[in-house]
Design a protein around this motif. Structure first.
Motif, PDB file in Angstrom:
ATOM      1  N   LEU A  90       8.243 -71.868  19.773  1.00  0.00           N
ATOM      2  CA  LEU A  90       9.431 -72.115  18.950  1.00  0.00           C
ATOM      3  C   LEU A  90      10.518 -71.143  19.384  1.00  0.00           C
ATOM      4  O   LEU A  90      10.270 -69.929  19.447  1.00  0.00           O
ATOM      5  CB  LEU A  90       9.109 -71.897  17.464  1.00  0.00           C
ATOM      6  CG  LEU A  90       7.981 -72.731  16.884  1.00  0.00           C
ATOM      7  CD1 LEU A  90       7.719 -72.330  15.437  1.00  0.00           C
ATOM      8  CD2 LEU A  90       8.292 -74.214  16.984  1.00  0.00           C
ATOM      9  N   GLU A  91      11.695 -71.671  19.662  1.00  0.00           N
ATOM     10  CA  GLU A  91      12.791 -70.799  20.085  1.00  0.00           C
ATOM     11  C   GLU A  91      14.128 -71.450  19.773  1.00  0.00           C
ATOM     12  O   GLU A  91      14.266 -72.667  19.808  1.00  0.00           O
ATOM     13  CB  GLU A  91      12.702 -70.479  21.576  1.00  0.00           C
ATOM     14  CG  GLU A  91      12.626 -71.697  22.460  1.00  0.00           C
ATOM     15  CD  GLU A  91      12.245 -71.368  23.898  1.00  0.00           C
ATOM     16  OE1 GLU A  91      11.832 -70.241  24.176  1.00  0.00           O
ATOM     17  OE2 GLU A  91      12.353 -72.279  24.724  1.00  0.00           O
ATOM     18  N   ASN A  92      15.090 -70.605  19.419  1.00  0.00           N
ATOM     19  CA  ASN A  92      16.435 -71.086  19.121  1.00  0.00           C
ATOM     20  C   ASN A  92      17.374 -69.887  19.157  1.00  0.00           C
ATOM     21  O   ASN A  92      16.961 -68.802  19.586  1.00  0.00           O
ATOM     22  CB  ASN A  92      16.471 -71.794  17.761  1.00  0.00           C
ATOM     23  CG  ASN A  92      17.614 -72.795  17.662  1.00  0.00           C
ATOM     24  OD1 ASN A  92      18.567 -72.768  18.431  1.00  0.00           O
ATOM     25  ND2 ASN A  92      17.517 -73.679  16.688  1.00  0.00           N
ATOM     26  N   LEU A  93      18.574 -70.085  18.690  1.00  0.00           N
ATOM     27  CA  LEU A  93      19.570 -69.019  18.626  1.00  0.00           C
ATOM     28  C   LEU A  93      19.965 -68.791  17.175  1.00  0.00           C
ATOM     29  O   LEU A  93      19.942 -69.722  16.359  1.00  0.00           O
ATOM     30  CB  LEU A  93      20.823 -69.397  19.424  1.00  0.00           C
ATOM     31  CG  LEU A  93      20.638 -69.702  20.907  1.00  0.00           C
ATOM     32  CD1 LEU A  93      21.951 -70.216  21.503  1.00  0.00           C
ATOM     33  CD2 LEU A  93      20.178 -68.445  21.645  1.00  0.00           C
ATOM     34  N   VAL A  94      20.354 -67.549  16.871  1.00  0.00           N
ATOM     35  CA  VAL A  94      20.882 -67.212  15.555  1.00  0.00           C
ATOM     36  C   VAL A  94      22.089 -66.304  15.787  1.00  0.00           C
ATOM     37  O   VAL A  94      22.087 -65.498  16.734  1.00  0.00           O
ATOM     38  CB  VAL A  94      19.809 -66.515  14.687  1.00  0.00           C
ATOM     39  CG1 VAL A  94      19.333 -65.200  15.284  1.00  0.00           C
ATOM     40  CG2 VAL A  94      20.303 -66.301  13.252  1.00  0.00           C
ATOM     41  N   ALA A  95      23.110 -66.460  14.954  1.00  0.00           N
ATOM     42  CA  ALA A  95      24.273 -65.585  15.089  1.00  0.00           C
ATOM     43  C   ALA A  95      23.830 -64.139  14.865  1.00  0.00           C
ATOM     44  O   ALA A  95      23.103 -63.836  13.918  1.00  0.00           O
ATOM     45  CB  ALA A  95      25.367 -65.976  14.099  1.00  0.00           C
ATOM     46  N   GLU A  96      24.286 -63.281  15.759  1.00  0.00           N
ATOM     47  CA  GLU A  96      23.873 -61.877  15.707  1.00  0.00           C
ATOM     48  C   GLU A  96      24.206 -61.228  14.360  1.00  0.00           C
ATOM     49  O   GLU A  96      23.444 -60.406  13.866  1.00  0.00           O
ATOM     50  CB  GLU A  96      24.570 -61.122  16.845  1.00  0.00           C
ATOM     51  CG  GLU A  96      24.162 -59.693  16.978  1.00  0.00           C
ATOM     52  CD  GLU A  96      24.905 -59.038  18.138  1.00  0.00           C
ATOM     53  OE1 GLU A  96      26.133 -59.233  18.266  1.00  0.00           O
ATOM     54  OE2 GLU A  96      24.243 -58.320  18.903  1.00  0.00           O
TER      55      GLU A  96
END
Length: 132
Positions: A90-96
């Motif tokens: 599972l992988e994605n991006l999140v706002a820092e």
């Protein structure tokens, strides 16, 4: 929708409504969390590479969901288990600067990457977890 989620949607080129609809239509697993019978969050899993077993978990919600941290932490592992049934990675991006989301992701076992990825002026960091 939380302001942090609205910012992430805008960076990805979507209004909140468009992002929720896209998530619903493209997810192999999509759930709605309610608080007192009112929908307060949607989350799901988009299989991004079936051959390699990779998927992108996502969640968009209101501030109400963060007023129930124990419930989120109790359900988080169960939902992750269902996601891992589809994809072992599972992988994605999140706002820092989406600090609540980053803290929640860490609490349920995700690793937050250090590489910053700029998308439409918003700083994102990757997060990932593999099935154990």
């Amino acid at each position: 929708m939380r302001e942090a989620d609205v910012t992430e949607c805008a960076a990805m080129g979507h209004t909140p409504r468009q992002a929720l609809r896209a998530g619903l239509l493209s997810s192999s697993l999509c759930l709605t969390a309610t608080v007192d019978g009112r929908p307060e969050a949607m989350f799901g899993l988009v299989v991004t590479n079936a051959l390699c077993g990779e998927g992108a978990p996502w969640m968009l919600g209101s501030d109400a969901i963060y007023r129930h941290p124990r419930t989120m932490l109790r359900w988080g592992p169960r939902i992750l288990s269902a996601m891992f049934d589809s994809t072992p990675v599972l992988e994605n991006l999140v706002a820092e600067d989406n600090h609540r989301a980053v803290r929640f992701l860490r609490r349920i076992g995700f690793t937050i990457g250090k590489e910053v990825i700029m998308i439409a002026g918003t700083r994102f960091v990757p997060f990932s977890q593999e099935r154990r």
